[in-house]
Design an enzyme around this catalytic site. Structure first.
Site, PDB file in Angstrom:
ATOM      1  N   GLU A 171      -1.436 -14.517  14.573  1.00  0.00           N
ATOM      2  CA  GLU A 171      -1.822 -15.789  15.184  1.00  0.00           C
ATOM      3  C   GLU A 171      -1.726 -15.708  16.702  1.00  0.00           C
ATOM      4  O   GLU A 171      -2.565 -16.277  17.421  1.00  0.00           O
ATOM      5  CB  GLU A 171      -0.928 -16.913  14.651  1.00  0.00           C
ATOM      6  CG  GLU A 171      -1.369 -18.320  15.064  1.00  0.00           C
ATOM      7  CD  GLU A 171      -0.747 -18.819  16.368  1.00  0.00           C
ATOM      8  OE1 GLU A 171      -1.153 -19.888  16.844  1.00  0.00           O
ATOM      9  OE2 GLU A 171       0.135 -18.122  16.924  1.00  0.00           O
ATOM     10  N   ASP A 179       3.832 -13.274  13.005  1.00  0.00           N
ATOM     11  CA  ASP A 179       3.949 -12.472  14.223  1.00  0.00           C
ATOM     12  C   ASP A 179       4.621 -13.260  15.343  1.00  0.00           C
ATOM     13  O   ASP A 179       4.641 -14.489  15.349  1.00  0.00           O
ATOM     14  CB  ASP A 179       2.579 -11.977  14.680  1.00  0.00           C
ATOM     15  CG  ASP A 179       1.617 -13.097  15.054  1.00  0.00           C
ATOM     16  OD1 ASP A 179       1.573 -14.097  14.312  1.00  0.00           O
ATOM     17  OD2 ASP A 179       0.916 -12.972  16.077  1.00  0.00           O
TER      18      ASP A 179
END
Length: 415
Positions: free
Chosen positions: A177, A82
């Site tokens: 994350e 991400d």
């Protein structure tokens, strides 16, 4: 190394921005698009056990090719898919700037977006090197698609060079994350590694095994609304109380005023009206005792407001997010010794510094998988001035390969 830059450029075409307000896991479905792309790539490289689980974790195994692999610990390399919610990751337009000349780089003339060494003097450390930048309207995505590209390229290199002996190597690419949920559902026991490294750092040589202890503090203020013309002694303006609340925290202990090992209180949002208001903080400190004191201060401020304005005016919910991995890594310093030795052998000066944030590795370390953090070569993460140095990316690949080889070359008794 030939495929490293092409890989990275390809990964930046995927919008994988995570969403801190989502209730799903992963927080955005678009992360799964990249997850399946990476799974297909790993399988094409020859890692036939590669898979994407229902939570979006991509995992794979590079089998050992050394003698007596049972004496070599299984090591892992991880990166996250991400990109930050802080800036758009849609329609990234990367551009290569060859042989950086030390001057300003115009990212977007129309919007007057300029990447300048006046603002970012570290750029000058890489004069003559090749940069990858975006166009000033999005982030680049080096955090952490560079880590993914570097791990993939290292795997490809090891497969193409069987003379480089290594033990069993595990690979994982994780979602979310950036919103602090990256390993919430990661099965460490099933993964099967003894040691790991995240590729999620920045400057060349970065070797990080200390990070903040982290918590969130969410305040809710309940006011009492009445016509302002008849409000004397009755009205309790929640928005004003929330504004007062912010003045009760130390003004010199904010991110703007701190560095290195200094902790802080960071106001992430404040909103409200007369009847109700809220203020959200994050609390950070490397030192566990100071961390606990900071959390106590949040409760004390809440108590002060209730004493001043009446019981149940203010409530605060303080929640721990993650802890300093140093406590775990210091029991497993082989990870640091190996990485440091590999960097020095490659002519890279190890840059051991505390992380003023957290990584998946900090959470994994407390889940039973000691996991310090390595550089990727990127800079200025989470915004439109993000860039990465290609030669530093290449060095990161060499470090991954070197670590794999170093673990295999050490005796079982050393490990």
């Amino acid at each position: 190394m030939n495929n490293l830059v092409d890989r990275f450029l390809h990964y930046t075409s995927f919008d994988t921005q995570s969403d801190e307000n989502s209730v799903t896991f992963p927080s955005t479905e678009k992360q799964l698009v990249l997850a399946h792309e990476l799974d297909a790539e790993l399988q094409a490289l020859g890692l036939k056990d590669s898979s994407v689980d229902p939570n979006g974790y991509v995992t794979a195994t590079l089998p050992a090719n050394c003698k007596n692999p049972d004496t070599v610990p299984v090591i892992a390399f991880l990166a996250h898919m991400d990109t930050s919610p802080d800036a758009s990751g849609m329609g990234v337009k990367p551009r290569i700037v060859t042989a950086y000349d030390g001057k300003d780089i115009v990212l977007n003339a129309e919007k007057n977006m300029v990447l300048s060494p006046t603002d970012f003097p570290d750029m000058l450390l890489h004069k003559g090197k090749d940069f990858i930048v975006a166009d000033g309207t999005t982030l680049l995505g080096a955090d952490d698609k560079a880590g993914i590209a570097e791990i993939m390229t290292a795997v490809e290199y090891l497969l193409a060079h069987p003379e480089v002996k290594h033990g069993t190597i595990k690979i994982a690419f994780t979602p979310d994350e950036e919103v602090g949920q990256g390993v919430d559902r990661f099965d460490v026991a099933k993964f099967g590694a003894k040691y790991a490294y995240t590729l999620d750092g920045d400057e060349l040589g970065g070797l990080e095994y200390e990070n903040f202890n982290a918590a969130s503090a969410e305040f809710e203020i309940i006011g009492k609304s009445i016509h302002p013309g008849a409000a004397k002694g009755i009205m309790k303006n929640a928005a004003l109380i929330a504004a007062e609340l912010t003045t009760l925290f130390p003004s010199d202990e904010t991110p703007r005023s701190t560095e290195k090992y200094e902790g802080f209180f960071h106001l992430t949002s404040i909103n409200g009206a007369c009847e109700k208001a809220e203020a959200k903080y994050i609390i950070r400190d490397h030192d566990k005792r100071h961390f606990e004191q900071r959390k106590s201060m949040a409760h004390a401020i809440c108590d002060f407001l209730n004493a001043k304005y009446g019981e149940n005016t203010a409530t605060v919910h303080v929640r721990d997010s993650y802890y300093n991995m140093r406590e775990i890594i210091e029991q497993n310093m082989i990870l640091i010794d190996v990485a440091r030795g590999v960097m020095e052998k490659l002519g890279i000066a190890p840059l051991v510094k505390p992380v003023r944030g957290g990584t998946d590795g900090s959470r994994l370390s407390y889940m039973g998988l000691p996991c310090p953090n390595l550089f990727t070569g990127g800079r200025n993460y989470h915004g439109p001035f993000e860039y990465i140095v290609i030669q530093s990316m290449e060095k990161a690949v060499q470090v991954i390969v070197g670590i794999a080889e170093a673990f295999a070359s050490r005796s079982a008794t050393t490990l």
